[in-house]
Write an enzyme that holds these catalytic residues in place. Sequence first.
Site, PDB file in Angstrom:
ATOM      1  N   CYS A  77       0.841  -1.206   0.000  1.00 27.51           N
ATOM      2  CA  CYS A  77       0.000   0.000   0.000  1.00 27.51           C
ATOM      3  C   CYS A  77       0.873   1.252   0.000  1.00 27.51           C
ATOM      4  CB  CYS A  77      -0.920  -0.072   1.224  1.00 27.51           C
ATOM      5  SG  CYS A  77      -1.590   1.475   1.812  1.00 27.51           S
ATOM      6  N   CYS A  80       0.201   3.899   2.636  1.00 23.33           N
ATOM      7  CA  CYS A  80       0.653   3.436   3.956  1.00 23.33           C
ATOM      8  C   CYS A  80       2.116   3.789   4.174  1.00 23.33           C
ATOM      9  CB  CYS A  80       0.483   1.921   4.091  1.00 23.33           C
ATOM     10  SG  CYS A  80      -1.230   1.369   4.024  1.00 23.33           S
TER      11      CYS A  80
END
Length: 156
Positions: A77, A80
């Site tokens: 991600c 993230c």
Amino acid sequence: MPGLKLDPRGLITSCPSCGAANRLPFAHLGQPTRCGKCHTDLGPPAKPVDVPSAALFDALVSSSALPVLVDFWAEWCGPCRMVAPQVAMVAQRNAGRLVVAKVDTDALQDLSGRLGIRSIPTLAVFDRGDLVSRTAGAMSAEQIEAFVRGAVADGD
Ligand code: ZN
């Protein structure tokens, strides 16, 4: 401060002076703690702690004397990765007032499912075992701190 580790009763930290492993018990987080071996002040947890299992997650959020900010993330991600250093900054700046934990949603799929985490990054605040607030998407450290303040104020 070296890395932190979770165990069923607290956070394990290494003494900055003698290197001995010390447990900061969940119930005493936020209180001054000294090394059991050399009595150096250990300081509060100032880094995010990785959550290795759902059982340890439950132990932490249900027993922590401090609110717990949880960063739900995954390796693949991109946002993230952007939010991770911001979360680390929040952990450092709010040491002694907040515990910051990281949950790898790929490794702990059952936990993420139980909590209804549908998008990442998701940041959630737990206070005395209850999920009091959550938000999705990348944020700056300042935005995260405002989110935590609002969440903890609402919970009281
Ligand atoms: Zn020591």
